[in-house]
Scaffold this motif. Sequence first.
Motif, PDB file in Angstrom:
ATOM      1  N   GLN A  38       0.829  -1.204   0.000  1.00 17.36           N
ATOM      2  CA  GLN A  38       0.000   0.000   0.000  1.00 17.36           C
ATOM      3  C   GLN A  38       0.866   1.257   0.000  1.00 17.36           C
ATOM      4  O   GLN A  38       0.443   2.301  -0.483  1.00 17.36           O
ATOM      5  CB  GLN A  38      -0.922   0.015   1.219  1.00 17.36           C
ATOM      6  N   SER A  39       2.068   1.157   0.578  1.00 14.63           N
ATOM      7  CA  SER A  39       2.947   2.327   0.625  1.00 14.63           C
ATOM      8  C   SER A  39       4.394   1.875   0.732  1.00 14.63           C
ATOM      9  O   SER A  39       4.678   0.724   1.067  1.00 14.63           O
ATOM     10  CB  SER A  39       2.587   3.229   1.805  1.00 14.63           C
TER      11      SER A  39
ATOM     12  N   LYS B 171       8.271   3.838   1.900  1.00 12.25           N
ATOM     13  CA  LYS B 171       9.053   5.023   2.278  1.00 12.25           C
ATOM     14  C   LYS B 171      10.279   5.009   1.377  1.00 12.25           C
ATOM     15  O   LYS B 171      11.060   4.065   1.391  1.00 12.25           O
ATOM     16  CB  LYS B 171       9.438   4.934   3.756  1.00 12.25           C
TER      17      LYS B 171
ATOM     18  N   THR C 268       7.149   9.505   0.691  1.00 15.30           N
ATOM     19  CA  THR C 268       6.343   8.345   1.014  1.00 15.30           C
ATOM     20  C   THR C 268       5.359   8.193  -0.130  1.00 15.30           C
ATOM     21  O   THR C 268       4.562   9.096  -0.408  1.00 15.30           O
ATOM     22  CB  THR C 268       5.575   8.537   2.339  1.00 15.30           C
ATOM     23  N   VAL C 269       5.452   7.067  -0.801  1.00 13.68           N
ATOM     24  CA  VAL C 269       4.590   6.799  -1.940  1.00 13.68           C
ATOM     25  C   VAL C 269       3.515   5.828  -1.461  1.00 13.68           C
ATOM     26  O   VAL C 269       3.842   4.786  -0.883  1.00 13.68           O
ATOM     27  CB  VAL C 269       5.392   6.179  -3.106  1.00 13.68           C
ATOM     28  N   ALA C 270       2.241   6.193  -1.695  1.00 13.03           N
ATOM     29  CA  ALA C 270       1.158   5.356  -1.183  1.00 13.03           C
ATOM     30  C   ALA C 270       0.019   5.271  -2.182  1.00 13.03           C
ATOM     31  O   ALA C 270      -0.232   6.209  -2.943  1.00 13.03           O
ATOM     32  CB  ALA C 270       0.642   5.929   0.133  1.00 13.03           C
TER      33      ALA C 270
ATOM     34  N   ARG D 264      -3.867   5.292  -2.577  1.00 16.46           N
ATOM     35  CA  ARG D 264      -4.993   5.811  -1.800  1.00 16.46           C
ATOM     36  C   ARG D 264      -6.287   5.611  -2.573  1.00 16.46           C
ATOM     37  O   ARG D 264      -6.277   5.459  -3.798  1.00 16.46           O
ATOM     38  CB  ARG D 264      -4.792   7.285  -1.470  1.00 16.46           C
TER      39      ARG D 264
END
Length: 160
Positions: free
Chosen positions: A94-95, A97, A102-104, A106
């Motif tokens: 889902q994410s 670091k 921080t790539v997530a 959504r």
Amino acid sequence: MTLYEIEKQYQEILVIDESDPDMLAAKKQALDEINESLEIKADNIARFIRNLDADITALKAEEERLAEKRKTLQNKQAWLKEYLFNTLKALNRQSVKAGIFTVAIRKNPPSVAVKDQTLIPQEFFIVEPKLDLRAIAGRLKAGEQVPGAELTQGESLAIR
């Protein structure tokens, strides 16, 4: 001499009394000089307008080039986002670091997906009135009255 000065001189010359033959000759000579000044000024302005036309054409070409470059960068950005999204999905993450980021993944807000527009009730359609200027012009030219409209004809400068 500016166009304003030429016009002012022309107005001053028009009031000269033509009953005196000497004044008539002076008036004719002054009008000839003003016409010559006007022709020179008009020629210079027309040349400047042509230069501006060339600048405008060059700027339009540059705008198109830059728009194409922007579109290329936007496509590259979209592809990279999709690539990263698909990679996270494939890895069931889902994410992540990543350095200072921080790539997530959504959830987006709900949106409407229209499957068949013909089945949607009319109350959900927005109809904006738009004037048919050609139809109005046709009726006015035919001599009919159209309340709130009239035919007008302006003037513009032509440089050949």
